[in-house]
Each structure stands twice: as structure tokens, then as C-alpha cells.
Design a protein around this motif. Structure first.
Motif, PDB file in Angstrom:
ATOM      1  N   SER A  81      83.603  65.625  -0.042  1.00 54.07           N
ATOM      2  CA  SER A  81      84.675  64.794   0.734  1.00 54.07           C
ATOM      3  C   SER A  81      85.856  65.836   0.705  1.00 54.07           C
ATOM      4  CB  SER A  81      85.029  63.696  -0.251  1.00 54.07           C
ATOM      5  OG  SER A  81      86.250  63.127   0.424  1.00 54.07           O
ATOM      6  N   ASP A  82      86.197  66.755   0.039  1.00 52.19           N
ATOM      7  CA  ASP A  82      87.432  67.462   0.269  1.00 52.19           C
ATOM      8  C   ASP A  82      87.070  68.474   1.242  1.00 52.19           C
ATOM      9  OD1 ASP A  82      88.854  65.903  -1.663  1.00 52.19           O
ATOM     10  OD2 ASP A  82      88.919  67.565  -3.196  1.00 52.19           O
ATOM     11  N   GLU A  84      84.979  68.233   3.693  1.00 55.10           N
ATOM     12  CA  GLU A  84      85.006  67.562   5.030  1.00 55.10           C
ATOM     13  C   GLU A  84      86.444  67.395   5.478  1.00 55.10           C
ATOM     14  OE1 GLU A  84      82.660  63.905   4.615  1.00 55.10           O
ATOM     15  OE2 GLU A  84      80.808  65.313   4.518  1.00 55.10           O
ATOM     16  N   ARG A  85      87.049  66.707   4.776  1.00 57.11           N
ATOM     17  CA  ARG A  85      88.771  66.657   4.976  1.00 57.11           C
ATOM     18  C   ARG A  85      89.612  68.006   5.173  1.00 57.11           C
ATOM     19  NH1 ARG A  85      92.552  64.350   1.043  1.00 57.11           N
ATOM     20  NH2 ARG A  85      91.777  65.233  -1.121  1.00 57.11           N
ATOM     21  N   ARG A  87      90.672  69.482   2.684  1.00 55.84           N
ATOM     22  CA  ARG A  87      92.047  69.558   1.641  1.00 55.84           C
ATOM     23  C   ARG A  87      91.135  69.423   0.398  1.00 55.84           C
ATOM     24  NH1 ARG A  87      95.275  64.343   4.480  1.00 55.84           N
ATOM     25  NH2 ARG A  87      95.824  65.497   6.261  1.00 55.84           N
ATOM     26  N   GLU A 165      97.998  71.618  11.018  1.00 54.82           N
ATOM     27  CA  GLU A 165      96.577  71.340  10.969  1.00 54.82           C
ATOM     28  C   GLU A 165      96.006  72.141  12.010  1.00 54.82           C
ATOM     29  OE1 GLU A 165      93.569  67.385  11.389  1.00 54.82           O
ATOM     30  OE2 GLU A 165      95.119  67.636  12.768  1.00 54.82           O
ATOM     31  N   ARG A 169      93.241  74.897  11.209  1.00 59.67           N
ATOM     32  CA  ARG A 169      91.940  74.507  11.368  1.00 59.67           C
ATOM     33  C   ARG A 169      91.376  75.329  12.423  1.00 59.67           C
ATOM     34  NH1 ARG A 169      89.235  70.307   9.273  1.00 59.67           N
ATOM     35  NH2 ARG A 169      87.476  71.500   9.700  1.00 59.67           N
TER      36      ARG A 169
END
Length: 235
Positions: A81-82, A84-85, A87, A165, A169
Motif C-alpha cells: 500500500s505504501d 502504491e501511494r 509514501r 507531488e 513522481r
């Protein structure tokens, strides 16, 4: 108030609350040498007897403590999850953490965390870049056109987050929120970070939007600049 030694407090905490755990790590600002008077202790626990992950807060020996408890497999969805986001909160804590206890499980989990951090987040697709470019343009236009100081301040806040961001990214770097915006930018490029902070600091202090506008336009320029006309989503 002089607090007890964080390492000693962490050791006592683990012994008191998780005496039979398989592994424990002390992470966070005290490990990085960035602790302040309001810092807490971040402790990651690995315990095969717990059925699922959970987080809990304590006060122990004058220290606020945040404990993150996982079993042998429950941490893996958090790692994913980290990633994918973009963070990496838990992987970073595990990677940087000082071992408090280990019955042989920590090395492989630390290796897994380090590999995830080194790989970086998933690369943005061209479609996502265009969507992010559109919303960055839209927020910039709101910022430029706004004449209400109260509204302007919060538009600027949003613009700072969207800009950080986008920069991070599109350069395949991890992102952050709050203080981690600046920390993530510094990990990417110190010179750019200085420009970023100066631009927004100037705006907040003087109301002059010029440096912020210029910085956003410079960042978007390699991707085609502002995007409005012709943008479509869900058509």
C-alpha cells in the motif's frame, strides 16, 4: 523536562508490553537525530501471536510512544500500500530502525524494506501525468485569479502539495505530506527545494505570487506547460 534516554525507554517498553515478540525496532526522528521536544518514539513490533496489524499510543517514562504491531505476514500489505501511494512510511521505519529485539526475523524484513525503498514508487503513466498536469494548471489558475487573501492561502497550500507531488513522481521519487514534503524534496534535489521553499515563503510573507507562478510553470514546461484546452477524462 529532561526525558529518559529513548533507547532505554524503548527497551523497557518492549520488555513490559511485548515480552514474547519475535522482533522490535526503534524508528522515527530519534533514530535520525531529528528529535524535538514534542517528538515521540516510533516502535515497530513483529509478533506471530497477534492475529492482525494494529497501531496503539502510549505514554511511558515521559515519552509518547506510537507502536505499530504486525505478525509475520500482516506487514506485507502495508508495504504494498505504501508503495502504491508512494509514501513509504512503514518500509522507511523498518529500514532505518534500530533493533531492540530479534529472534531471527528482522534481517529479512529489513532487506525487503530496503529493496522497496531503492526501487522507488511505480512510474506514472502518460495518462496520469496529463491528469496531474491538468489539475496543477487548474489550481495555478485559481491561485493567479484569486483576490481573497483567506482563500488564496489555502489555494497556495494545495498548490504546494500538487507541485511537490508532480516534481517527485515525474522523477520517480517518493512523496510525503506535512514535514515530509520538504524532506522528500531534499532527498530529490536540494537546489530545487530551496527554490520551492523560497517561492512559497515569499508569497506567505509578502503576498507576491510571482515566484510561485514561475516555479510551477518551469516544472510543467518539459511536459508541455499548462494544460486545459482539449483535456478530457472519462469520455
Amino acid at each position: 523536562m529532561n526525558k529518559h534516554n529513548p533507547m532505554e525507554v524503548a527497551q523497557k517498553f518492549v520488555h513490559k508490553y511485548f515480552p514474547n515478540c519475535n522482533g522490535a525496532l526503534l524508528a522515527g526522528s530519534v533514530v535520525r537525530g531529528e528529535a524535538t521536544n514534542t517528538s515521540d518514539l516510533d516502535i515497530v513490533i513483529f509478533d506471530d501471536t497477534v492475529p492482525s496489524s494494529y497501531r496503539e499510543s502510549f505514554i511511558e517514562l515521559d515519552w509518547p510512544i506510537e507502536v505499530f504491531v504486525h505478525n509475520a505476514s500482516s506487514y506485507k500489505p502495508f508495504f504494498e500500500s505504501d508503495r502504491e501511494r508512494a509514501r513509504p512510511s512503514l518500509p522507511r521505519m523498518v529500514s532505518e530502525g534500530i533493533i531492540l529485539r530479534d529472534d531471527g526475523v528482522i534481517e529479512s524484513i529489513k532487506k525487503e524494506a530496503a529493496e522497496l525503498l531503492n526501487e522507488g514508487p511505480e512510474k506514472w503513466s502518460e495518462e496520469i501525468v496529463q491528469i496531474k498536469r491538468y489539475f496543477l494548471t487548474d489550481t495555478l489558475d485559481d491561485f493567479i485569479g484569486c483576490s481573497n487573501r483567506a482563500e488564496e492561502i489555502f489555494i497556495a497550500n494545495t498548490l504546494a502539495e500538487l507541485l511537490s507531488e508532480f516534481v517527485l513522481r515525474t522523477n520517480h521519487c517518493w512523496i510525503g505530506t506535512s514535514k515530509w514534503i520538504v524532506r522528500s524534496l531534499l532527498a530529490y534535489d536540494e537546489d530545487f527545494t530551496n527554490q520551492f521553499v523560497e517561492a512559497f515563503d515569499t508569497y506567505y510573507k509578502t503576498g507576491d505570487k510571482g515566484k510561485v507562478i514561475h516555479l510551477v510553470e518551469v516544472v510543467m514546461e518539459p511536459f508541455g506547460g499548462r494544460l486545459f484546452e482539449g483535456f478530457s477524462i472519462g469520455k
